[in-house]
Each structure stands twice: as C-alpha cells, then as structure tokens.
Write an enzyme that holds these catalytic residues in place. Structure first.
Site, PDB file in Angstrom:
ATOM      1  N   GLU A 145       0.764   9.979  -4.661  1.00  0.00           N
ATOM      2  CA  GLU A 145      -0.391  10.056  -5.557  1.00  0.00           C
ATOM      3  C   GLU A 145      -1.379  11.135  -5.151  1.00  0.00           C
ATOM      4  O   GLU A 145      -2.092  11.679  -5.973  1.00  0.00           O
ATOM      5  CB  GLU A 145      -1.092   8.698  -5.614  1.00  0.00           C
ATOM      6  CG  GLU A 145      -2.133   8.581  -6.695  1.00  0.00           C
ATOM      7  CD  GLU A 145      -2.493   7.139  -7.003  1.00  0.00           C
ATOM      8  OE1 GLU A 145      -3.692   6.864  -7.132  1.00  0.00           O
ATOM      9  OE2 GLU A 145      -1.589   6.292  -7.096  1.00  0.00           O
ATOM     10  N   ASP A 165       0.665   4.971  -5.793  1.00  0.00           N
ATOM     11  CA  ASP A 165       0.170   3.642  -5.431  1.00  0.00           C
ATOM     12  C   ASP A 165       0.965   2.549  -6.144  1.00  0.00           C
ATOM     13  O   ASP A 165       1.280   2.676  -7.336  1.00  0.00           O
ATOM     14  CB  ASP A 165      -1.311   3.504  -5.804  1.00  0.00           C
ATOM     15  CG  ASP A 165      -2.214   3.801  -4.615  1.00  0.00           C
ATOM     16  OD1 ASP A 165      -1.696   4.272  -3.585  1.00  0.00           O
ATOM     17  OD2 ASP A 165      -3.435   3.584  -4.720  1.00  0.00           O
ATOM     18  N   TYR A 172      -2.645  -3.429   0.828  1.00  0.00           N
ATOM     19  CA  TYR A 172      -2.975  -2.853  -0.479  1.00  0.00           C
ATOM     20  C   TYR A 172      -4.242  -3.475  -1.073  1.00  0.00           C
ATOM     21  O   TYR A 172      -4.363  -4.698  -1.162  1.00  0.00           O
ATOM     22  CB  TYR A 172      -1.801  -3.059  -1.433  1.00  0.00           C
ATOM     23  CG  TYR A 172      -1.982  -2.411  -2.779  1.00  0.00           C
ATOM     24  CD1 TYR A 172      -1.888  -1.032  -2.926  1.00  0.00           C
ATOM     25  CD2 TYR A 172      -2.258  -3.176  -3.906  1.00  0.00           C
ATOM     26  CE1 TYR A 172      -2.053  -0.427  -4.161  1.00  0.00           C
ATOM     27  CE2 TYR A 172      -2.425  -2.574  -5.150  1.00  0.00           C
ATOM     28  CZ  TYR A 172      -2.326  -1.201  -5.271  1.00  0.00           C
ATOM     29  OH  TYR A 172      -2.501  -0.611  -6.492  1.00  0.00           O
TER      30      TYR A 172
END
Length: 693
Positions: free
Chosen positions: A7, A100, A305
């Site tokens: 990303e 992500d 995360y």
C-alpha cells in the site's frame, strides 16, 4: 518473477527485506525472484461528473447524476508509479497483493488492477501484524484472490453510493440555495447526532429534587452510616414535612445481607473501543488514535492490525497468546495470570471474529530498546493496549458487598458497602479510581459491625438535594458510541452485538467523518466537546424531517452494505437500489430552503491598542473589529502549540495578563507561563516556572 504490491513504500521495504528483494529500483525493489512495488494510498479514484459528459457548471436539470458504469481516473502525480506497476504486472508470472488487509486496502489494489486492465490472477497476503514472522507465515499461506471479492464489492459499493447520494444532494441544495451546502450519506446524520445533543443540552431545564436519609451508628459512636431512600420529592416543603413526620420514630430494625461478587475483566480493544478509551483517558481524538495506532502497527510492529471491529480472538491463537503473555510480563512489576487457564478464557471466540481479531501486542518484546523509540503518544497508546491485554487474561476482581436495609413508616432506606478483597485484573490500574458513588454506597475504611436483625437508634433524619442533569454535549467517545448504534442508547452487550453493521460508518471511517465535519466548518472542537457551528445547526434544522439526516435510515443503508460484504446481497442490486433511493432523496430535498441564523460574535473586551474597537473571535485569532481601519492587535488562537481559550483572552484583556496557562511547547520542551500585553501591544510570555525537561 513474482510481483508483490504493497500500500505504501515503507510497507514495501519491510516485505522486500523479508523476501530478499534488496536492490532498489525506480518505484520498486527487486531480488530473489521478487519485485516489490507499492502504491501511495489511492493512486486511482472515481471520475468527476465531467468525465461522463455532464457540464462543468452545476445545472439542476442534469440531476440526478447516475453513471451507468463508474469510470476510474488516476489521482494527481500517480501516472509515473502506475506505469511502473503496469510494467511489473505485465512481465510477472504471478501477483501477490499486500495492501492493508481490510476494506480500504482491498479497494486500493482492485481499482489499480481494474484501471490498468490487468487480467492476470493474483494471490492475497492476509496478515494481522507486520512482524517478519507474520509476513513469512502469510507468504506461506496466501489466499486465492477471489476470497476477498465480497469485501471489494462492498468497498466499491460504499465509494460509489457516497458519490451518488452525496454529490447529487450537495448539488441540489447548493443550486437551490445559492451557497455551498455539503450533504453526505454518513456525515449528515452524524452531524444531526451532534446538533440534537447540543440543542437538548442547552434547552434542558434543571430541576431540583430531594431524597431523604437517616443516620445510625456502626455500633461505634464515632462511625456514622447514612441509609438513603430512593423516594424523590420535587418540592422542598413536602420533604421537610415528610422528615418531620418521621422524627417520632426513634429506632429501626436493620436487615443485613452479605454477598461475594466478581467483576470480570474488560474486553480486548476493537478500534472503536480503543478510540473511545483513548479519548477519555489520553484526550486523543479518534483520528489521532488511528494514526498513532497505525504507526505502532506499521512502523514499530508491536501491535496487531488496527482497523478491526472485533473484541475477540480465534481459538487457534491460544498458544501464541500464552507465549506473548509470558514474554511480555517484563513490562509489569507484577502479574497474576494463571497460564493453565488461558485456553478457557472467553476472549477466544472465533464466531465473533471476521477479517481481523482484537487489537493486541505482537510477539515483539516491549524492551527498553523498543520503547525508547516510541513517541510519548505512541508509548501512551501502547500502554493502553498491553494493559488491556493482560487484564483480559487475569483473574476476576473479587469483592465483599454488604447491604443494609430498613423500613421506616413503610419507606425503605438502604446502604451498600463494598470491600475489594482481591484485585485480580485491577492490579494493572495505577491511576486513582474516581469514586462516583452516591450517598447510598459509602466507601468507608472500617468494616460494617451492624448485625442482621439488629435494632438501631435513629440519630438523625435529613435529606440530600439533587438536580436533574442533561445529557452531556457529545465528545468523541460518546459520539463514536452513538455512531455504532445509530443514536440508540444500548447498554446490553448482546444487543450491541446485534447492531453489528447497523451503525453510521465503519470503525475505519468514523474518525474521518468527524474530521470531515470539522474541516467543512459544521462542527468545532472546544476542549473535548464537539460543538456544532451555526452553519451546521442551520443545515440540520432545515433537513431534519428528511431521510438523509435520519441516523436510523442511514443505518439501514449501512446494513445493506454489510450484507454485500457477507455475500447476502450483490453489488449490482445494492447500487440499483441506491440510484432509486437517490431519486426519492432529491424529491424531498428539492423542497428545502435553508434559512440561516445571523452569527453574532461575542465581544471579548475593548481593544487595548486603539481603545475603540472590540476584540472578536476569528478563524485563527482574536482580533480587533477595527482591523479595516488599521488596528493590528491580535491574540493568536494557537501560541507555542497551545490553544488559547476565550476565557484566557477575556482575562488577558481585563487584567493585562492571563492566568497561568500550562502546556506550551518550545524546542527545549514543555513549559507553563502567563500571557501579558507589553507596551507595544504585543502578546508575550510571562514566566513563573522554568522549562520542564
């Protein structure tokens, strides 16, 4: 060669290091049969209306704007990197997606993939932390690209529905009213939550009421206990008469009941619950929490995360969690976890984990070497995460509770006494706990000596005065709760679980909605409070009877998006329904004429320089109303990274100096100082303390 796309460059470097791609090229890294390239967030976005042939000027007769198929266009400065990615994809034998592992990350890649007309199959790296260990495990267990098709469909549907509803509604209201009025599928009902709470708070009428109590001794003359009644009186003369009538009764018979209670540890953090706690505990904004958490996850790799809506873990994490708890106990002076009982903890519930589990520390040790690399904000937030992690797996807090009750002339009086007998998970709480108990629960140091069935002399009859209180003006913590439940007040945890997917926005987008409302001048922060501006209030007052502003209606639309993500509804059926809904929304809004209330700025005091103008609040400072005549006096709203309040300015103007203001920041550190106005009418510091290191 295999191409991996991340990303952002920093993530690409981490992955490249793990897979052995060490050679740096223009826009990618290469080596060991891997090319590792990257985006810069969104390289591609939805096209503007002009790309579909609509006029550049906003024209009412063109509404609604409903593209048959949405077009994608490169974002500014993205073409060079898109060419790098296109060439790598074309010359690769396979593609691995490492954006992500969430809705937005999926959309970032899929839009690039679609815009470049790539047809080559791809695999998905899906991991919950950025440690080397997790990257290697993820590379060994890649998902088929189609496994996340529903997530992409939901992400695409969300972006396109926001375009359709927001753009059409904004254009219609703006055209009809001759001034820019921004409307959004999520932002407008969120604004309504803020406005309605603010209006309710300001219009609330405080009412006095009284409750009676009696006093007895604790079988010891110097120890008094108050037993209170829940009976409420809204007339002081009535309670006076009530108390006088009871005074002929000199004794009472007290019933005593002793119970042992256990207080379970709090759940692990989801993104929203961590944002709420960080707002209350650290005064972080929701957006600040997300950014700091992202840094802990991506840069330091010490938390998992961030953008998760779960407060649970999966059963296959039991061994890993036990290992992390053992190794990370170095962070605390003491720990009371029973490692033989970890597998029985209710934190493990795979049924309550979708894409990502709760936020917890990774296996990387919080050693002094690691911790000294963290900024103060990062360290404070990490502390919340690791403390909650240990609390969740520690024993219950145990308490002895004593309940005293008595009847006096058919009115019940009661008292509750609580003694903590075993701290359990509370050993990790170092702050002083505020006592929010009322008089009915007094936390005395001495034990209760009154026995069950004992007759006691009533030493005193009296009463307490109370006042009804309005609901507090929203802060970010309370607003996030309201957004989760679309404004419904739900305390029951099971009922909250049933609201999943039925709130305003998602955990990943809610902080952005708050910032959007601030940037568009619909609300502003004052301390912790979120205050609607006059513009925001006027907008809601004019659209409150229409579905675009109703939280429950938007929550229904959110749930339909959630069903796209779970596969219950298709992307095509959802977008078709959005187009029909937009037509009905425009019919409603076409009747709306937004009337605005003139904004009258408060006069904070007479200008000390020209002695004629008034000091008024502006966007970036408090300045003289005669600035057009040349008066230059101003007090900036932010001085040395510290916001200056209206109250401080009033004091400064009245006394030529402010009270002591804490928390200014210079290159040498934090400091406290007063502000004063010098002979040249400049605002300067007046020091009373030395710089704090």
């Amino acid at each position: 060669m295999i191409t991996i796309i991340a990303e952002k460059p920093s993530v690409a470097r981490d992955i490249a290091r793990v897979v052995g791609a060490k050679e740096i090229k223009e826009g990618f890294l290469t080596g060991n049969n891997y090319n590792v390239t990257y985006a810069f967030g969104h390289l591609v976005g939805l096209a503007e209306p002009t790309e579909y042939g609509y006029s550049e000027k906003w024209i009412k007769t063109e509404l609604p704007l409903l593209p048959e198929v949405f077009k994608l266009i490169p974002n500014k400065d993205a073409k060079k990197q898109l060419k790098v990615i296109k060439d790598l994809f074309k010359n690769s034998e396979s593609i691995i997606v490492a954006t992500d592992a969430g809705r937005e990350g999926e959309l970032i890649f899929r839009w690039i993939y679609e815009f470049l007309n790539v047809t080559k199959p791809f695999k998905r790296l899906w991991i919950s932390d950025m440690t080397d260990k997790s990257i290697l495990q993820g590379m060994a267990n890649l998902l088929d690209g189609k496994a996340k098709d529903n997530l992409y469909n939901a992400a695409k549907a969300r972006a396109e529905s926001d375009w359709i509803i927001g753009l059409n509604s904004t254009r219609l209201l703006t055209i009809n009213n001759g001034t820019l009025l921004s409307i959004g599928r999520v932002q407008t009902p969120t604004l309504r939550l803020i406005v309605d709470r603010f209006i309710d708070n300001k219009n609330f009428t405080v009412t006095d009421y009284w409750k009676p109590f009696i006093e007895v001794d604790n079988n010891q003359v110097d120890q008094k206990i108050k037993l209170s009644s829940d009976k409420e009186f809204f007339d002081e003369n009535q309670i006076k008469k009530f108390v006088i009538d009871l005074q002929n009764i000199r004794t009472c018979n007290i019933k005593r009941e002793d119970k042992k209670e256990k207080e379970k540890s709090p759940k692990l953090y989801s993104l929203t619950s961590l944002q709420k706690h960080a707002n209350s505990k650290l005064n972080f904004t929701a957006d600040q929490t997300l950014k700091v958490l992202q840094s802990l996850y991506e840069k330091h790799k010490i938390v998992t995360y961030p953008r998760t809506d779960s407060e649970f873990l999966t059963e296959n994490q039991i061994e890993e969690v036990a290992s992390t708890l053992k190794s990370h106990s170095i962070y605390f002076q003491e720990s009371n976890i029973d490692y033989t009982q970890i597998d029985r903890n209710t934190a493990f519930n795979s049924a309550k984990v979708t894409d990502h589990h709760a936020i917890i520390p990774t296996h990387i040790l919080p050693s002094p070497t690691v911790l000294q690399k963290l900024s103060p904000d990062e360290l404070n937030l990490y502390n919340l995460v690791i403390v909650r992690f240990f609390q969740r797996f520690s024993p219950d807090c145990e308490k002895d509770k004593t309940f005293l009750t008595t009847l006096v002339n058919n009115t019940e009086f009661k008292y509750t006494h609580t003694t903590e007998t075993f701290k359990g998970w509370k050993i990790y709480i170092k702050d002083k706990v505020e006592d929010n108990s009322e008089e009915s629960e007094q936390l005395f140091d001495y034990p209760i000596k009154i026995e069950n069935g004992q007759d006691k002399a009533i030493l005193n009859y009296a009463y307490f005065k109370y006042q009804t209180k309005p609901k507090s003006i929203h802060n970010e913590a309370s607003l996030l709760t309201a957004m989760e439940t679309a404004g419904k007040e739900i305390e029951n945890e099971d009922l909250k679980d049933q609201m999943k997917g039925k709130g305003l926005g998602t955990p990943a987008t809610r902080s952005g909605i708050i910032e959007l409302l601030i940037n568009r001048k619909f609300i502003e922060r004052k301390g912790k409070q979120l205050i609607p501006t006059q513009t925001g209030t006027d907008l809601i007052n004019n659209v409150r009877n229409h579905k675009i502003s109703i939280p429950e209606w938007t929550a229904e639309q959110e749930y339909e998006l959630y069903k796209v993500e779970t596969g219950e509804t298709t992307y095509h059926s959802y977008i078709s329904s959005v187009k029909e809904i937009t037509k009905s929304v425009l019919l409603e809004l076409d009747e709306v004429k937004v009337t605005t209330t003139p904004f009258i700025r408060e006069n904070l005091g007479t200008c000390p320089k020209c002695k004629q103008g008034n000091i008024l609040e502006g966007k970036i400072g408090y300045g003289c109303s005669r600035y057009k005549e040349g008066c230059t006096f101003v007090v900036w709203k932010e001085i040395a990274k510290k916001s200056i309040s209206v109250a401080a300015v009033k004091k400064l103007l009245k006394n030529n100096e402010s009270d002591l203001i804490k928390g200014f920041t210079s290159a040498k550190g934090k400091f406290d100082a007063k502000l004063f106005i010098n002979d040249n009418f400049e605002v300067k510091f007046k020091f009373e303390n030395k710089l704090k290191k």
